[in-house]
Every structure is written in C-alpha cells, then in structure tokens.
Design a protein around this motif. Structure first.
Motif, PDB file in Angstrom:
ATOM      1  N   LYS A   1       0.646  -1.318  -0.342  1.00 43.29           N
ATOM      2  CA  LYS A   1      -0.127  -0.179  -0.218  1.00 43.29           C
ATOM      3  C   LYS A   1       0.973   0.826   0.124  1.00 43.29           C
ATOM      4  N   ILE A   2       1.977   0.989   0.380  1.00 47.49           N
ATOM      5  CA  ILE A   2       3.196   2.020   1.120  1.00 47.49           C
ATOM      6  C   ILE A   2       3.175   2.694  -0.307  1.00 47.49           C
ATOM      7  N   LEU A   3       3.459   1.574  -1.277  1.00 45.71           N
ATOM      8  CA  LEU A   3       5.083   1.227  -2.115  1.00 45.71           C
ATOM      9  C   LEU A   3       4.083   1.943  -3.052  1.00 45.71           C
ATOM     10  N   PHE A   4       1.989   1.653  -3.582  1.00 49.32           N
ATOM     11  CA  PHE A   4       1.556   2.435  -4.344  1.00 49.32           C
ATOM     12  C   PHE A   4       1.149   3.790  -4.024  1.00 49.32           C
ATOM     13  N   GLY A   5       1.518   3.960  -2.861  1.00 45.74           N
ATOM     14  CA  GLY A   5       1.351   5.534  -2.566  1.00 45.74           C
ATOM     15  C   GLY A   5       2.317   6.802  -2.739  1.00 45.74           C
ATOM     16  N   PHE A   6       3.594   5.641  -3.241  1.00 46.37           N
ATOM     17  CA  PHE A   6       4.731   6.624  -4.256  1.00 46.37           C
ATOM     18  C   PHE A   6       4.494   6.959  -5.282  1.00 46.37           C
ATOM     19  N   LEU A   7       3.841   5.304  -5.892  1.00 46.77           N
ATOM     20  CA  LEU A   7       3.575   5.570  -7.708  1.00 46.77           C
ATOM     21  C   LEU A   7       2.734   6.393  -7.622  1.00 46.77           C
ATOM     22  N   ASP A   8       1.854   6.739  -7.123  1.00 44.14           N
ATOM     23  CA  ASP A   8       0.648   7.585  -7.135  1.00 44.14           C
ATOM     24  C   ASP A   8       0.815   8.915  -6.371  1.00 44.14           C
ATOM     25  N   LYS A   9       1.626   9.973  -7.690  1.00 46.66           N
ATOM     26  CA  LYS A   9       1.610  11.218  -6.950  1.00 46.66           C
ATOM     27  C   LYS A   9       0.561  11.928  -6.900  1.00 46.66           C
ATOM     28  N   ASP A  10       0.224  12.629  -7.949  1.00 44.19           N
ATOM     29  CA  ASP A  10      -1.957  12.977  -8.035  1.00 44.19           C
ATOM     30  C   ASP A  10      -2.601  13.198  -7.450  1.00 44.19           C
ATOM     31  N   GLY A  11      -2.404  11.607  -6.634  1.00 46.36           N
ATOM     32  CA  GLY A  11      -3.825  11.071  -5.350  1.00 46.36           C
ATOM     33  C   GLY A  11      -4.345  10.876  -6.316  1.00 46.36           C
ATOM     34  N   THR A  12      -4.835  10.324  -7.358  1.00 44.45           N
ATOM     35  CA  THR A  12      -6.025  10.069  -8.652  1.00 44.45           C
ATOM     36  C   THR A  12      -6.554   8.649  -8.012  1.00 44.45           C
ATOM     37  N   GLU A  13      -6.093   8.262  -7.414  1.00 41.80           N
ATOM     38  CA  GLU A  13      -6.226   6.294  -7.571  1.00 41.80           C
ATOM     39  C   GLU A  13      -5.969   5.135  -8.351  1.00 41.80           C
ATOM     40  N   LYS A  14      -4.758   5.583  -9.347  1.00 39.65           N
ATOM     41  CA  LYS A  14      -4.416   5.759 -10.646  1.00 39.65           C
ATOM     42  C   LYS A  14      -3.690   5.908 -11.113  1.00 39.65           C
ATOM     43  N   ILE A  15      -2.400   5.034 -11.139  1.00 37.32           N
ATOM     44  CA  ILE A  15      -0.559   5.466 -12.091  1.00 37.32           C
ATOM     45  C   ILE A  15      -1.468   5.260 -13.761  1.00 37.32           C
ATOM     46  N   SER A  16      -0.487   6.502 -14.007  1.00 44.59           N
ATOM     47  CA  SER A  16      -0.512   6.974 -15.136  1.00 44.59           C
ATOM     48  C   SER A  16       0.859   6.536 -15.440  1.00 44.59           C
ATOM     49  N   GLU A  17       1.394   6.717 -17.129  1.00 44.67           N
ATOM     50  CA  GLU A  17       2.576   5.894 -17.340  1.00 44.67           C
ATOM     51  C   GLU A  17       3.604   6.702 -17.430  1.00 44.67           C
ATOM     52  N   GLU A  18       3.327   8.240 -17.270  1.00 41.90           N
ATOM     53  CA  GLU A  18       3.904   8.742 -16.548  1.00 41.90           C
ATOM     54  C   GLU A  18       4.920   8.357 -15.270  1.00 41.90           C
ATOM     55  N   GLU A  19       3.979   8.376 -14.080  1.00 38.99           N
ATOM     56  CA  GLU A  19       3.922   8.038 -13.109  1.00 38.99           C
ATOM     57  C   GLU A  19       4.866   6.329 -12.531  1.00 38.99           C
ATOM     58  N   PHE A  20       4.259   5.253 -13.003  1.00 40.72           N
ATOM     59  CA  PHE A  20       4.631   4.101 -13.777  1.00 40.72           C
ATOM     60  C   PHE A  20       6.229   4.004 -14.121  1.00 40.72           C
ATOM     61  N   MET A  21       7.040   4.953 -14.797  1.00 45.21           N
ATOM     62  CA  MET A  21       8.195   5.191 -14.734  1.00 45.21           C
ATOM     63  C   MET A  21       8.636   5.047 -14.160  1.00 45.21           C
ATOM     64  N   ASP A  22       8.189   5.550 -12.969  1.00 41.74           N
ATOM     65  CA  ASP A  22       9.093   5.107 -11.331  1.00 41.74           C
ATOM     66  C   ASP A  22       9.181   4.190 -10.802  1.00 41.74           C
ATOM     67  N   PHE A  23       8.835   3.183 -11.675  1.00 40.11           N
ATOM     68  CA  PHE A  23       8.565   1.218 -10.542  1.00 40.11           C
ATOM     69  C   PHE A  23       9.774   1.195 -10.120  1.00 40.11           C
ATOM     70  N   CYS A  24      10.882   0.794 -10.703  1.00 36.05           N
ATOM     71  CA  CYS A  24      11.776   0.006 -10.175  1.00 36.05           C
ATOM     72  C   CYS A  24      12.390   0.870  -9.279  1.00 36.05           C
ATOM     73  N   ASN A  25      12.517   2.296  -9.287  1.00 33.77           N
ATOM     74  CA  ASN A  25      12.889   3.849  -8.137  1.00 33.77           C
ATOM     75  C   ASN A  25      12.192   2.913  -6.813  1.00 33.77           C
ATOM     76  N   VAL A  26      11.049   3.010  -6.450  1.00 36.45           N
ATOM     77  CA  VAL A  26      10.161   3.134  -5.857  1.00 36.45           C
ATOM     78  C   VAL A  26      10.186   1.390  -5.357  1.00 36.45           C
ATOM     79  N   MET A  27      11.037   0.507  -6.022  1.00 32.92           N
ATOM     80  CA  MET A  27      11.044  -1.431  -5.489  1.00 32.92           C
ATOM     81  C   MET A  27      12.639  -1.233  -4.860  1.00 32.92           C
TER      82      MET A  27
END
Length: 620
Positions: free
Chosen positions: A219-245
């Motif tokens: 849940k915390i990792l999802f919060g770091f991905l969802d930068k705009d707080g929309t409960e959805k992950i855009s392609e731009e936000e998903f590009m940070d997946f490796c860093n968040v991991m």
C-alpha cells in the motif's frame, strides 16, 4: 536445457559450467594446481556482473590505447636505434648492445625504474649525453604517458556514460512494455490500484529473488507511485516503478531505545530527559573530544622514549596482570569512561539509530576491544601482558579524526572519499583478477625456479644478479600468494627491474621479459589508469553532489529526511490515502548516502514530472 538456452548471457553460463566441471575433474584427476587457480578466478568472474562490466569496458578501450601505445613504441624504437649507433663501443653502450637491449633499456626508462642511473656512465664523460635521455623522458614520460592517461580517462568516461544511457533506455522500454501489458483495455491511459496490488502479489509469488513485500508495504509503494492522488497510475508515474522498488521500510518503533520501549514512565521522567538532552548536546561531544585529546597526549608521553629511539627497559609490573602502575590505571580509567559513553549513547539513541553512523560503529568496536582486552589481561589467567591494551589504545586515538570531521571542509572530502568506494571497489576487483590471472601464469612459467635450496641447480644462476643482491628471494612464483606479491611490486613500479633480473637469469632467456612487459601494459598502463580514471570521474561527481547537500536534515512535504533515511507517516503519501497506518522509516538500498538523500527528496515530492523515470545514478 533452460540453463543453456540461447540469449545474451548464454556464453557466460557455458563458461561458468565449464569452469565448475573442470574444477571437479581436477579434484578427481589431480590436475596441476595452477590450472585450478585459473578456473577458480574464471568462475568468480562469471558470478560478478560488476567485474564483467569492467572487463567489457577495458576491452572496448584497448583499440584507443593501442593507437597511443603504437606512437610510444615508435618513439622508443627510434631512440633505441639512435642509442645503439651513438653509444657503440662506449661505456654507455652496455645498455645498448643491440636493438632489443636498447628497446628494453628505454622501456625501463619510461617506467622511471632506471633513471637517471642508466645515463650516468655516459653523462660522467660527456654532458651532451643528457640531451638524449632528457629529450626522451620529456617526450615519453612527461607527454605520451600522460596522453595515455588522458585517453583512458576520456574513453572510460564515454563508456560509462554510454552504459548508463543504454541502461536507462532499456529500463524505459521495458517499463513501457509492462505498462501496456497491465492496462485492462488497449485505450486505457492509467492502471488502477487493484492491478498494481495484484502485480506486487505476483512478484512475491513468482520472483523469490525479490524481497517479500507485505500488504502494508505494498500500500505504501502504491502511494509513492500515485503522485497526483487519483488512485490511478499514469504511464509517467509508472516509469518510477523500479526506483520505488528500491525502497525498504522499517517500523519507526524499531528505532526506539530500550528505555523508551520497556520503561516508558522512566523515559518520560525529567531526569532521563535531562540525561538524553545532554547526551545529544554539543557539550557532551566537546567533553568527549577533550577526553580524547587528553588520552592522545598521555599515549604520546608514554610512547615518547620509544618514538625518539631510546632504549626502554620494560617495567616488570606491566606483565603481572595487576593494575599497579600509573599508566595502567589511566588506561583503565579511559576504557571505563568510553565504555559508559557507548552505553549511554545506545540507551538514548537506540541501537539502530546508533549503528547508522560508521563513526559510532568504529567507536563501539574499539571500545569493545578495549574492554575485552582489559578483562582478558586483568582477570586471573595465563596471559597478563597489559601491552595488549596499549596497542588497542593506540588504535583508539584514531577517534581524534572526529575533530577533523567536525570541520565542514573535511566533511565534504571525507564523505566524498567514502561515496566513491563502491565504484572504485569494482575496478580494484578487476585489478585483482588481472593480478590473479598473471600470478597463475607465473606459477606455470616460473614455479619452483627461484629457490635458495642448494640441491636446486637453478639457484646458482641467481647468485650474481641484482635480484640476489637485493635479497629478493621471497619474490617468486612458487605459490599464488608469492606471485601476487611480485605483481604488486611490479604495479608499484619501483625496483621492478631487480625482480625481473632474477627470473631472466634463472630462465637464461631474454624472452622472460615479455611476461613482465605484458603485465606492465595490462596492469599499470591499462587497469591502473582505469583506477585513476574512475577515482577522478567519481570524485568530481560526488564532490559536486556533496556541495549541493547543504544540510544533513531535510524536511520535505510529508517526510523528515535525516541523513540516510526518511521518517514518515504511512497514512498519506504524496497526497494518496494509502490505507496503511503507522510511522515508518524509509531507506534506499544499494545507493550512496548522497544518492539516498537526493532520491528520498525526489520520491517524497508530489510532482511526478520532476525527475520522473529511471535514474541511473540513484541505483549505481
């Protein structure tokens, strides 16, 4: 069959398997040990991706280096030809008896191992001889060797940047492909929370090489991905997946001290709070500094007679296992003081917070050794020499380096040196592998030849050489460790010709020089210059980053970043309600302190457009 499937790493897997098979066969058939050494280092290289990368970089650098080396060898050849002709039938001619000897003499001159000795016999007779050697040294040593260094630095820097760019492009492409596969429908622009949570579950079940991600952390990792707080992950936000991991989380309660966890009432009491404030204060640190200086002065006074070369008669009371001298009493008093310093710091800060500092760990280690040594010496047993404590006390004086660390200029230099260690360690590992391979080859070629054993007929061939005169008998290739020592001496360059002379005499062949020449090219000209290149590039890069970090504590948005970690509440992250609860400490794995601080500042930012995507520096 899957292990040997086709792919970019197929050759590596085949080489690894062959090395293992060869080692097993060697154990059964008793192959010569040098060959087993060879297969061991090959196996080790196949298991280290960092060393493989450095080998590839060096391999790509070879063509550029050969171009400069070719010019250098042309100059050496030209000067050797002049030397043979000009010094024929003169005292100087002993070094230029033929063209090959002249080339070898001048190559040694390039390494500075025989300069100015090589010119003195002619220079004593005619000062014009200096023009020959000085001009040669200016062209080769001062100019061309530095051109080689510059070429190595520039080529390595270009390769490093190209590798990072290639890695970034591949990461972006793979993440985009993953995002397309995770979309529920082809036209979707975002991925919902359920899909991301399902992805993390799949990673837990099907990829054991990745760390386990508990539900709360997911849940915390999802919060770091969802930068705009929309409960959805855009392609731009998903590009940070490796860093968040790369983030690793720990409950903040793990950083609490024993007093705070088990004795909360005493922890809240005025007396403990007063003690804690004093332990955390600059006054306490100044007190420690004063005691350390006093300790160093006493150690210096105690050691002064020995340091100035006076003969000192040992006090018999030092070896009686009793605290019955002034020096022993003071050493014990300092040990007790430092022991309680460590105890109070751990009780106030908690072990995890205390152990986050390398300086604290060093202090803890030295103090622990002092306590153990004191108990071992003064507790009734067969060992009672208190000089053991004195040696540890001498190491303890190194804690005075904290006085330098207190100065900002030294902090920057010290931190920069520490931060470049991971990058430099890979190149030093490469250098170790090169030395290991040459040492193995040296055992095959020269093993058992250098010996003072009278029954060995080869030993007499070395007696009248500079090798024997310098007492270099232990510099041999009779075993792996001895060979590594010989190669390290060659790496330092000084007096390497005396060492080579012994092997040339025992083999009775000038072709022995090729081995030493090859190592000088591979170890000194190539890899050692790569070490210089890595140190220069990373030092400049980390130096600039250090100056950008104005403070160790940084507060941003929803987290407090302190040194190498960030403290935050998991309820809401970058504007997203995570559904998790509690205070956490976030760390970044496999990065430098400066990389961690910059990464944490960015990852807690609510802006997804700023610095999004794969950041090679943050995971290098």
């Amino acid at each position: 069959r899957n292990y040997f499937r086709s792919g970019p790493r197929q050759n590596l897997r085949v080489l690894r398997a062959l090395s293992i098979i060869s080692l097993l066969i060697g154990q059964v058939l008793f192959f010569r040990r040098p060959f087993r050494h060879f297969f061991r280092i090959v196996l080790a290289i196949t298991l280290s991706s960092g060393v493989q990368r450095e080998f590839r970089n060096v391999g790509k650098m070879v063509p550029e280096i050969i171009k400069v080396l070719s010019l250098l060898f042309i100059v050496v050849l030209f000067y050797a030809w002049i030397g043979v002709m000009a010094f024929y039938d003169t005292a100087q001619g002993q070094y230029f008896s033929d063209l090959l000897e002249g080339i070898w003499t001048l190559w040694i001159c390039v390494t500075t191992a025989n300069y100015p000795d090589v010119m003195m016999s002619g220079y004593n007779e005619n000062r014009l001889v200096a023009l020959y050697f000085v001009s040669f040294m200016i062209i080769t040593f001062f100019f061309m060797m530095n051109v080689i260094l510059a070429s190595v630095v520039n080529t390595y820097d270009n390769l490093h940047n190209a590798n990072e760019m290639e890695r970034e492009v591949k990461s972006q492409a793979n993440l985009k492909k993953a995002f397309d596969n995770l979309r529920l429908f082809p036209g979707d622009k975002t991925i919902d929370r359920e899909t991301i949570m399902a992805l993390l579950i799949v990673l837990n079940e099907d990829f054991p090489q990745l760390r386990e991600i508990p539900e709360n952390e997911a849940k915390i990792l999802f919060g770091f991905l969802d930068k705009d707080g929309t409960e959805k992950i855009s392609e731009e936000e998903f590009m940070d997946f490796c860093n968040v991991m790369l983030l690793k989380f720990e409950k903040s309660s793990l950083y609490k001290s024993v007093i705070e966890l088990h004795f909360p009432n005493f922890y809240k009491s005025k007396i403990w709070q007063r003690i804690a404030r004093y332990i955390d204060s600059s006054t306490f640190e100044i007190t420690i500094d004063v005691v350390l200086v006093l300790n160093a002065v006493i150690v210096a006074i105690q050691s002064y007679p020995i340091l100035i070369g006076e003969s000192v008669e040992l006090n018999p009371n030092v070896d009686d296992g009793q605290i019955d001298t002034v020096w022993e009493a003071m050493e014990t008093a300092f040990t007790v003081f430092y022991f309680f310093e460590m105890i109070f710091k751990i009780l106030v800060k908690g072990w995890r917070s205390f152990s986050n500092s390398m300086r604290n760990l060093f202090d803890f280690l030295v103090t622990g050794l002092s306590v153990v040594a004191s108990i071992y010496v003064y507790y009734p047993n067969d060992f009672s020499d208190s000089r053991l404590i004195r040696y540890i006390v001498m190491v303890r004086v190194l804690r005075l380096s904290r006085l330098l660390v207190a100065m900002k200029q030294f902090q920057v230099i010290g931190n920069t040196c520490i931060e470049i260690l991971p990058a430099v360690s890979r190149v030093f590992t490469l250098l170790f592998c090169i030395m290991y391979l040459f040492s193995t080859l040296g055992i095959i070629l020269f093993g058992g030849m250098i010996s003072r054993d009278p029954s060995n007929p080869l030993s007499y061939l070395v007696l009248d050489t500079e090798f024997a005169d310098s007492d270099y008998w232990a510099n041999n290739f009779n075993d792996l460790l001895g060979g590594m020592n010989v190669l390290f001496n060659l790496l330092v360059v000084n007096n390497w010709t005396e060492c080579e002379a012994g092997f040339e005499a025992v083999t009775e062949s000038r072709w022995t020089r090729l081995f030493f020449f090859a190592f000088h090219i591979a170890g000194v000209v190539m890899v050692n210059n790569v070490v210089v290149a890595v140190v220069i590039n990373h030092f400049i890069d980390q130096w600039d980053k250090q100056h950008e970090l104005n403070s160790l504590d940084h507060v941003t948005g929803e987290a407090i970043i302190v040194g190498r970690h960030a403290i935050f509440n998991a309820r809401e992250i970058t504007g997203t309600k995570t559904g998790a609860t509690g205070d956490y400490v976030a760390r970044v794995r496999r990065t430098s302190q400066m990389g961690q601080q910059a990464f944490l500042r960015r990852i807690f930012s609510r802006s997804s457009s700023e610095g999004s995507g794969y950041d090679p520096e943050s995971v290098s």
